[in-house]
Design a protein around this motif. Structure first.
Motif, PDB file in Angstrom:
ATOM      1  N   SER A   4      24.406   5.467  -4.818  1.00 30.28           N
ATOM      2  CA  SER A   4      23.367   4.445  -4.600  1.00 30.28           C
ATOM      3  C   SER A   4      23.250   3.524  -5.811  1.00 30.28           C
ATOM      4  O   SER A   4      23.014   2.321  -5.662  1.00 30.28           O
ATOM      5  N   GLU A   5      23.416   4.071  -7.017  1.00 30.18           N
ATOM      6  CA  GLU A   5      23.383   3.235  -8.223  1.00 30.18           C
ATOM      7  C   GLU A   5      24.574   2.291  -8.256  1.00 30.18           C
ATOM      8  O   GLU A   5      24.436   1.119  -8.631  1.00 30.18           O
ATOM      9  N   LEU A   6      25.725   2.793  -7.833  1.00 30.99           N
ATOM     10  CA  LEU A   6      26.924   1.964  -7.787  1.00 30.99           C
ATOM     11  C   LEU A   6      26.757   0.829  -6.779  1.00 30.99           C
ATOM     12  O   LEU A   6      27.099  -0.326  -7.060  1.00 30.99           O
ATOM     13  N   GLN A   7      26.218   1.140  -5.604  1.00 29.34           N
ATOM     14  CA  GLN A   7      25.998   0.112  -4.589  1.00 29.34           C
ATOM     15  C   GLN A   7      25.007  -0.939  -5.075  1.00 29.34           C
ATOM     16  O   GLN A   7      25.201  -2.142  -4.855  1.00 29.34           O
ATOM     17  N   SER A   8      23.961  -0.506  -5.752  1.00 29.69           N
ATOM     18  CA  SER A   8      22.971  -1.434  -6.307  1.00 29.69           C
ATOM     19  C   SER A   8      23.617  -2.338  -7.352  1.00 29.69           C
ATOM     20  O   SER A   8      23.354  -3.550  -7.390  1.00 29.69           O
ATOM     21  N   TYR A   9      24.454  -1.773  -8.187  1.00 27.33           N
ATOM     22  CA  TYR A   9      25.168  -2.543  -9.213  1.00 27.33           C
ATOM     23  C   TYR A   9      26.073  -3.588  -8.569  1.00 27.33           C
ATOM     24  O   TYR A   9      26.108  -4.743  -8.998  1.00 27.33           O
ATOM     25  N   ILE A  10      26.792  -3.199  -7.532  1.00 31.70           N
ATOM     26  CA  ILE A  10      27.703  -4.118  -6.851  1.00 31.70           C
ATOM     27  C   ILE A  10      26.936  -5.279  -6.222  1.00 31.70           C
ATOM     28  O   ILE A  10      27.362  -6.445  -6.298  1.00 31.70           O
TER      29      ILE A  10
END
Length: 60
Positions: A4-10
């Motif tokens: 979820s953190e990766l998706q938010s970053y993207i």
């Protein structure tokens, strides 16, 4: 980094890139400049920034 953190970053990265592209096009349009793009047939094309802004709603 969780998924979820990766998706938010993207998402944030893509939003920032879109904003930077919009500002670049607006600045070029202000000075009647063109942008350089590669066409589908691998030819180099010079397109007025004003034309790109007019054709793409996300840049208006």
């Amino acid at each position: 980094m969780s998924n979820s953190e990766l998706q938010s970053y993207i998402v944030k990265l893509n939003d920032g890139l879109l904003l930077a592209e919009k500002r670049m096009l607006q600045e070029k349009a202000l000075h009647d400049e063109t942008i350089v793009v590669m066409g589908e047939d691998n030819t180099i094309k010079y397109i007025p920034a004003k034309e790109v802004i007019a054709e793409h709603a996300e840049f208006q």
